[in-house]
Design a protein around this motif. Structure first.
Motif, PDB file in Angstrom:
ATOM      1  N   VAL A  51      -6.428   5.658  -9.956  1.00 15.81           N
ATOM      2  CA  VAL A  51      -6.378   4.276 -10.128  1.00 15.81           C
ATOM      3  C   VAL A  51      -5.087   3.711  -9.126  1.00 15.81           C
ATOM      4  N   LEU A  52      -4.303   4.302  -9.161  1.00  9.96           N
ATOM      5  CA  LEU A  52      -3.266   3.695  -8.193  1.00  9.96           C
ATOM      6  C   LEU A  52      -3.824   3.896  -6.441  1.00  9.96           C
ATOM      7  N   ARG A  53      -4.345   5.154  -6.258  1.00  7.93           N
ATOM      8  CA  ARG A  53      -4.587   5.528  -4.794  1.00  7.93           C
ATOM      9  C   ARG A  53      -5.813   4.535  -4.469  1.00  7.93           C
ATOM     10  N   TYR A  54      -6.747   4.085  -5.437  1.00  2.00           N
ATOM     11  CA  TYR A  54      -7.686   3.394  -4.958  1.00  2.00           C
ATOM     12  C   TYR A  54      -7.056   1.862  -4.568  1.00  2.00           C
ATOM     13  N   ARG A  55      -6.072   1.442  -5.491  1.00  2.00           N
ATOM     14  CA  ARG A  55      -5.353   0.377  -5.293  1.00  2.00           C
ATOM     15  C   ARG A  55      -4.766   0.299  -3.763  1.00  2.00           C
ATOM     16  N   ALA A  56      -4.373   1.531  -3.573  1.00  2.00           N
ATOM     17  CA  ALA A  56      -3.603   1.793  -2.581  1.00  2.00           C
ATOM     18  C   ALA A  56      -4.563   1.487  -0.995  1.00  2.00           C
ATOM     19  N   LEU A  57      -5.621   2.175  -1.337  1.00  2.00           N
ATOM     20  CA  LEU A  57      -6.714   1.999  -0.249  1.00  2.00           C
ATOM     21  C   LEU A  57      -7.136   0.467  -0.044  1.00  2.00           C
ATOM     22  N   ALA A  58      -7.517   0.000  -1.137  1.00  2.00           N
ATOM     23  CA  ALA A  58      -7.762  -1.525  -0.964  1.00  2.00           C
ATOM     24  C   ALA A  58      -6.664  -2.191  -0.357  1.00  2.00           C
ATOM     25  N   ARG A  59      -5.384  -2.000  -0.875  1.00  2.00           N
ATOM     26  CA  ARG A  59      -4.330  -2.822  -0.357  1.00  2.00           C
ATOM     27  C   ARG A  59      -4.050  -2.723   0.932  1.00  2.00           C
ATOM     28  N   GLY A  60      -4.276  -1.316   1.488  1.00  2.00           N
ATOM     29  CA  GLY A  60      -3.958  -0.941   2.881  1.00  2.00           C
ATOM     30  C   GLY A  60      -5.047  -1.844   3.873  1.00  2.00           C
ATOM     31  N   LEU A  61      -6.379  -1.919   3.373  1.00  2.00           N
ATOM     32  CA  LEU A  61      -7.177  -2.522   4.277  1.00  2.00           C
ATOM     33  C   LEU A  61      -6.896  -4.237   4.165  1.00  2.00           C
ATOM     34  N   LEU A  62      -6.428  -4.444   2.961  1.00  2.00           N
ATOM     35  CA  LEU A  62      -5.956  -5.892   2.887  1.00  2.00           C
ATOM     36  C   LEU A  62      -5.004  -6.157   4.030  1.00  2.00           C
ATOM     37  N   GLU A  63      -4.004  -5.470   3.925  1.00  2.36           N
ATOM     38  CA  GLU A  63      -2.713  -5.615   4.781  1.00  2.36           C
ATOM     39  C   GLU A  63      -3.331  -5.736   6.129  1.00  2.36           C
ATOM     40  N   ARG A  64      -4.086  -5.100   6.613  1.00  3.57           N
ATOM     41  CA  ARG A  64      -4.762  -5.014   7.969  1.00  3.57           C
ATOM     42  C   ARG A  64      -5.664  -5.943   8.185  1.00  3.57           C
ATOM     43  N   ASP A  65      -6.085  -6.856   7.368  1.00  2.60           N
ATOM     44  CA  ASP A  65      -6.916  -7.923   7.733  1.00  2.60           C
ATOM     45  C   ASP A  65      -8.313  -7.572   7.960  1.00  2.60           C
ATOM     46  N   LEU A  66      -8.518  -6.161   7.161  1.00  2.00           N
ATOM     47  CA  LEU A  66     -10.047  -5.763   7.415  1.00  2.00           C
ATOM     48  C   LEU A  66     -11.052  -6.007   6.375  1.00  2.00           C
ATOM     49  N   ALA A  81       0.765  -1.149   0.051  1.00  2.00           N
ATOM     50  CA  ALA A  81       0.017  -0.111  -0.078  1.00  2.00           C
ATOM     51  C   ALA A  81       0.938   1.386  -0.078  1.00  2.00           C
ATOM     52  N   ALA A  82       2.017   1.107   0.702  1.00  2.00           N
ATOM     53  CA  ALA A  82       2.899   2.339   0.781  1.00  2.00           C
ATOM     54  C   ALA A  82       3.460   2.547  -0.732  1.00  2.00           C
ATOM     55  N   GLN A  83       3.874   1.586  -1.285  1.00  2.00           N
ATOM     56  CA  GLN A  83       4.528   1.735  -2.424  1.00  2.00           C
ATOM     57  C   GLN A  83       3.491   2.453  -3.509  1.00  2.00           C
ATOM     58  N   LEU A  84       2.132   1.887  -3.430  1.00  2.00           N
ATOM     59  CA  LEU A  84       1.334   2.358  -4.386  1.00  2.00           C
ATOM     60  C   LEU A  84       0.731   3.686  -3.964  1.00  2.00           C
TER      61      LEU A  84
END
Length: 223
Positions: free
Chosen positions: A130-145, A109-112
């Motif tokens: 496009v990249l910022r929404y991917r970062a948002l989704a990846r951040g939630l995924l990394e937090r297991d949310l 998420a940080a890289q995105l």
């Protein structure tokens, strides 16, 4: 006519001499090459031990009992492990490698976010959104949310994220709509669209999720 030597002319070796002759003969290379190696002997011993263990030979009634105890111990250990630690979950590294929003991407998420900000500075708003929404989704995924299914859409991810963050439901829907419009409908993005998405992402990063909320897989539906 074959002449045989007289009995008094025959040489009959004693026991020591005969043994020495046999040892000398067996020490020749042809005999040594045919001799089983230590590995051959070890392998034969292991095979024999296993066959006797399962057949019960040499161990009486102990072999079946011994095998039963081993199986029970293994099963009991697995049951205890499941009760203590629960079902193993995929690690975060596995999450990062999983397909997300129709693409496989190993970036964090940080890289995105960094690449989205770089695109925004270049005023490449389409790429930035496009990249910022991917970062948002990846951040939630990394937090297991969230736990999106393969092929899950931006709207599906927004609905999952609304469970731990009900106060963000409308904004999550809006950011997912912006992603779909830019990514699939080729709608030109602008600075305002990116600013809304970036602000939502930044606030989600520090917002505490709803207590007791668990990630739920939502079936992919068309955006």
């Amino acid at each position: 006519m074959i002449l045989l030597p007289a009995a008094d002319e025959l040489f009959i070796p004693d026991g020591d001499q005969a043994r020495q002759w046999a040892e000398d003969e067996l020490s020749k290379q042809a005999y040594q090459a045919a001799k089983p190696t230590w590995f051959d002997e070890w392998a034969l011993g292991v095979v024999k031990w296993i066959s006797e263990l399962f057949s019960g030979k040499g161990t009486g009634d102990l072999a079946p009992v011994f095998l039963t105890i081993i199986v029970l111990v293994i099963v009991l250990a697995l049951v205890v492990a499941l009760l203590v630690w629960g079902r193993p979950r995929a690690s975060r590294s596995t999450h990062r490698r999983a397909e997300l929003l129709g693409e496989r991407d190993d970036r964090t998420a940080a890289q995105l976010r960094a690449e989205a900000d770089r695109a925004a500075r270049d005023r490449d708003w389409d790429t930035a959104v496009v990249l910022r929404y991917r970062a948002l989704a990846r951040g939630l995924l990394e937090r297991d949310l969230i736990d999106p299914a393969p092929g899950d859409t931006a709207q599906g991810i927004a609905r999952q994220a609304a469970a731990p963050f009900p106060g963000f439901a409308d904004r999550l829907h809006a950011t997912a709509t912006a992603f779909d419009a830019v990514r699939y409908l080729r709608t030109p993005a602008d600075e305002e669209m990116y600013s809304l998405l970036a602000a939502t992402d930044d606030e989600l990063r520090t917002a505490p999720p709803l207590e007791g909320a668990q990630p739920q897989t939502v079936q992919a539906v068309p955006a």
